[in-house]
Design a protein around this motif. Sequence first.
Motif, short mmCIF file in Angstrom:
data_model
loop_
_atom_site.label_atom_id
_atom_site.label_comp_id
_atom_site.label_asym_id
_atom_site.label_seq_id
_atom_site.Cartn_x
_atom_site.Cartn_y
_atom_site.Cartn_z
N GLU A 514 0.77 -1.22 -0.04
CA GLU A 514 0.10 0.10 0.08
C GLU A 514 0.89 1.12 -0.01
O GLU A 514 2.09 1.14 0.62
CB GLU A 514 -1.00 -0.06 1.25
CG GLU A 514 -1.82 -1.13 1.31
CD GLU A 514 -2.35 -1.24 2.62
OE1 GLU A 514 -3.60 -0.93 2.75
OE2 GLU A 514 -1.86 -1.84 3.72
N THR A 515 0.39 2.10 -0.58
CA THR A 515 1.03 3.58 -0.72
C THR A 515 -0.02 4.51 -0.45
O THR A 515 -0.94 4.76 -0.94
CB THR A 515 1.80 3.80 -2.00
OG1 THR A 515 2.69 2.69 -2.40
CG2 THR A 515 2.42 5.04 -2.09
N LEU A 516 0.76 5.84 0.48
CA LEU A 516 0.18 6.76 0.94
C LEU A 516 0.70 7.98 0.66
O LEU A 516 1.85 8.27 0.98
CB LEU A 516 -0.21 6.48 2.37
CG LEU A 516 -0.97 8.08 2.90
CD1 LEU A 516 -2.27 8.33 2.52
CD2 LEU A 516 -1.00 7.67 4.69
N HIS A 517 -0.12 9.19 0.07
CA HIS A 517 0.53 10.42 -0.23
C HIS A 517 -0.19 11.28 0.73
O HIS A 517 -1.34 11.35 0.68
CB HIS A 517 0.55 10.96 -1.74
CG HIS A 517 1.35 10.10 -2.49
ND1 HIS A 517 1.21 10.27 -4.00
CD2 HIS A 517 2.37 9.32 -2.47
CE1 HIS A 517 2.01 9.38 -4.36
NE2 HIS A 517 2.91 8.84 -3.60
N ASP A 518 0.47 12.00 1.56
CA ASP A 518 -0.18 12.74 2.65
C ASP A 518 0.36 14.22 2.63
O ASP A 518 1.16 14.50 2.86
CB ASP A 518 0.09 12.05 4.18
CG ASP A 518 -0.53 12.88 5.18
OD1 ASP A 518 -1.67 13.39 5.09
OD2 ASP A 518 -0.25 12.59 6.34
N LEU A 519 -0.61 14.97 2.27
CA LEU A 519 -0.56 16.48 2.41
C LEU A 519 -1.29 17.35 3.67
O LEU A 519 -2.39 16.83 3.70
CB LEU A 519 -1.21 17.28 1.17
CG LEU A 519 -1.15 18.54 0.96
CD1 LEU A 519 0.20 19.18 0.81
CD2 LEU A 519 -2.06 19.20 -0.21
N GLU A 520 -0.62 17.81 4.38
CA GLU A 520 -0.98 18.46 5.66
C GLU A 520 -0.79 20.12 5.50
O GLU A 520 0.22 20.66 5.28
CB GLU A 520 -0.22 17.85 6.81
CG GLU A 520 -0.22 16.30 7.02
CD GLU A 520 -1.60 15.73 7.58
OE1 GLU A 520 -2.20 16.58 8.41
OE2 GLU A 520 -1.75 14.62 7.56
N LEU A 521 -1.68 20.75 5.78
CA LEU A 521 -1.61 22.22 6.03
C LEU A 521 -2.31 22.68 7.35
O LEU A 521 -3.51 21.99 7.78
CB LEU A 521 -2.46 22.83 4.80
CG LEU A 521 -2.11 22.43 3.25
CD1 LEU A 521 -2.91 23.16 2.51
CD2 LEU A 521 -0.77 23.16 3.20
N GLY A 522 -1.51 23.78 8.14
CA GLY A 522 -2.17 24.09 9.29
C GLY A 522 -1.81 25.28 9.77
O GLY A 522 -0.80 25.91 9.12
N TYR A 523 -2.53 25.86 10.54
CA TYR A 523 -2.27 27.19 11.32
C TYR A 523 -2.47 26.94 12.86
O TYR A 523 -3.37 26.50 13.33
CB TYR A 523 -3.38 27.91 10.79
CG TYR A 523 -3.32 29.52 11.52
CD1 TYR A 523 -2.49 30.51 11.17
CD2 TYR A 523 -4.42 29.60 12.36
CE1 TYR A 523 -2.35 31.90 11.85
CE2 TYR A 523 -4.44 30.96 13.32
CZ TYR A 523 -3.33 31.86 12.78
OH TYR A 523 -3.40 33.01 13.46
#
Length: 736
Positions: A514-523
Amino acid sequence: MAAFLCSKPSAAQVDTLSSIDLSEVVVNATRANEKTGMAFSTVRKKELEKQNLGQDIPFLLNQLPSVVITSDAGAGIGYTGIRIRGTDATRINVTLNGIPYNDSESQGVFWVNMPDFASSVSSIQVQRGVGTSTNGAGAFGGTVNVNTLQLNREAFSEINTSIGSFNTKKINALSSTGLIKDHFVMDARFSKIVSDGYVDRASSDLNSFYLSGGFYDKQNFVRLNVFGGKEKTYQSWYGVPEGLALGDRDKFDAFVANNWLDEQTANEIWNTGRTYNFYSYDNEVDNYQQDHVQLISSFKIGANWRFNPTLHYTYGRGYYEQYRDGAAFADYGLENVTIGETTIEETDLIRRKWLDNHFYGAVWSLDYEGKSSKLTGSFGGGWNQYDGDHFGEIIWAQYASNSEIRERWYENTGVKKDFNIYGKGYYQMTANWNVFADLQFRAVGLEIDGIADALQSVNTSNSFNFVNPKLGTNLVFDQYSSAYASFAVGNKEPSRQDIVDATSTVGAQAPRPETLHDLELGYRFLKPNTQLELNGYLMNYKDQLVLTGAINNVGEAVRVNVPESFRAGIELQAAQKLGEKILLSANMTLSQNKIKSFTEVVPSYDDSPNEVNTFENTNIAFSPNIIAGGMLRFTPVKELEIALLPKYVGKQYLDNTSNEDRVIAAYFVNDLRINANLKSAWAKNIGLSLLVNNLFNTKYSSNGYTYSYLYGGKITDNFLYPQAGTNFLAAVKLRF
């Protein structure tokens, strides 16, 4: 517990933070911080102690964002589980002092093997998403990083006792020598927990110990940890028929008809109600012991480098025992029994399915901090090996056939080797802007030899190589606010069971990683009395392994890869101090969790072909669109704290078909926690605690499963795991 805990002091954690001591440098390489650009929460010892009255670690983390917990026995003791962002334990990487804890083969986490471990924990960090995991199984939903390496500088002894509903009792004794001659320390803990459980016969008898000795100087330390747990739990894995859990007679009658139950049996089950346990044999137990040895050290090398090598060894052994009626001799490789002119093909028997395993290896990190502090980084890695023996014994049979006592009807071995190496670094581009990069290479090999429990050959050899990059950045606007972003790739190998299923099923495709691409944006906005964090995430999966309803040649459910699926959501956390005595904190996750194209297989047990159904853009099972928690804490005087802890979990589908007839209903539960500390001339501290779980007696279930098949028509049965109504735990702590 506070709504969220991050690496800077805030209104929700001002009373829990302390400076990082020398011991914590060991786990820094696997932990996130405000420069990482990832979503995380850190819970310190003081906050854990308020809730630690005997329940497992998942229940102590219940108020963290995107977390859903469950208990087979219904009260948080025994077999418990945790999901983060809808992902299960096989996709949550757990480390103990940087050492992998997930089972190497199943990739799951069995907290029951570490009863009362929280009493020896100094902090727990939960990372959501791929996170910064560098050791152990790939993280596909979260990481739980547990640290026990607190340095107790002052000597103490402590006794904790708890009593509660369902005949629950806990007692532990802790002691530390404190720092002797400024260099030596020894810590010890012994614990026992017993409980009848909410579900009938779902009892637990748990014992554990923790011993640790260390040598410290100003810049270096060496520490030896020896700890273990032994659990004996009566099985409650089967769950409760949905109609019984809901008190719905029509649904229960459908279950009765589907399973050809006679009227007397049906009435007995119905009259038992939500606490019904399918198992009735008096020794239908899980009996397992697991012991750990960790040699942990840290050495300062010159002005800029620190080396952190660790050796570890874990020995696990035990079985679960089952009574089986009407078992076919052929299923156990035994001959039929002939008495006169009668041939007997089945027998009642008692069997034990054993695990005997060793896990050992080394993990290390080499940390660098430049003279100007603009550049910090780590190089590290690990090599670990798992050797596991699997075998089954028949310990009694009504008709022995040609078997011997403790006849082994199957026996196989598994060897898994896991190597990884990584480099990560932080660079301060300007006074307010930093960047983060991490690159890991991981190589995994798994060999299985022998015969499995359905007498199928499982000889196979598999190897996988993964490259896992991560990039992040953090921008500080002023002393209170900052923003971050990160992108990470995670890869994970199939489990042992996935490989065995494919090996033993004619025409089955080998499972793909399994492969996961994870994009996270935060404040983040952090002030002394106010905090706010907003995090958005997009987790795109390739070849995620999911249950489809398909079965293998021996009738067991199998997982198959689905090409495309995703999780996307927003996590909002806030805390506000309302005057000096009241703290209000809350968190909420709003998400969509979808499989773009899913094929359900309904197996046939009559002459009809299997039913195949295709669904587009369907919901991922056990992934609620809404999860919310919080705390309203009132401190009328310094040594008294009263907290209301609400938790809401939205509707969850039991499978991936989005079928409204296969769901766990949404639930809203409130707990009440009261903690008081008293001063005394004869004790350093007397602590009193009361935890009232499910304050308003909500009837709810937190987990379940479903299966469908064709037999003269389509039959579907749902099973749920009911949780206890109003129940309590009360505790007294004496510290000397």
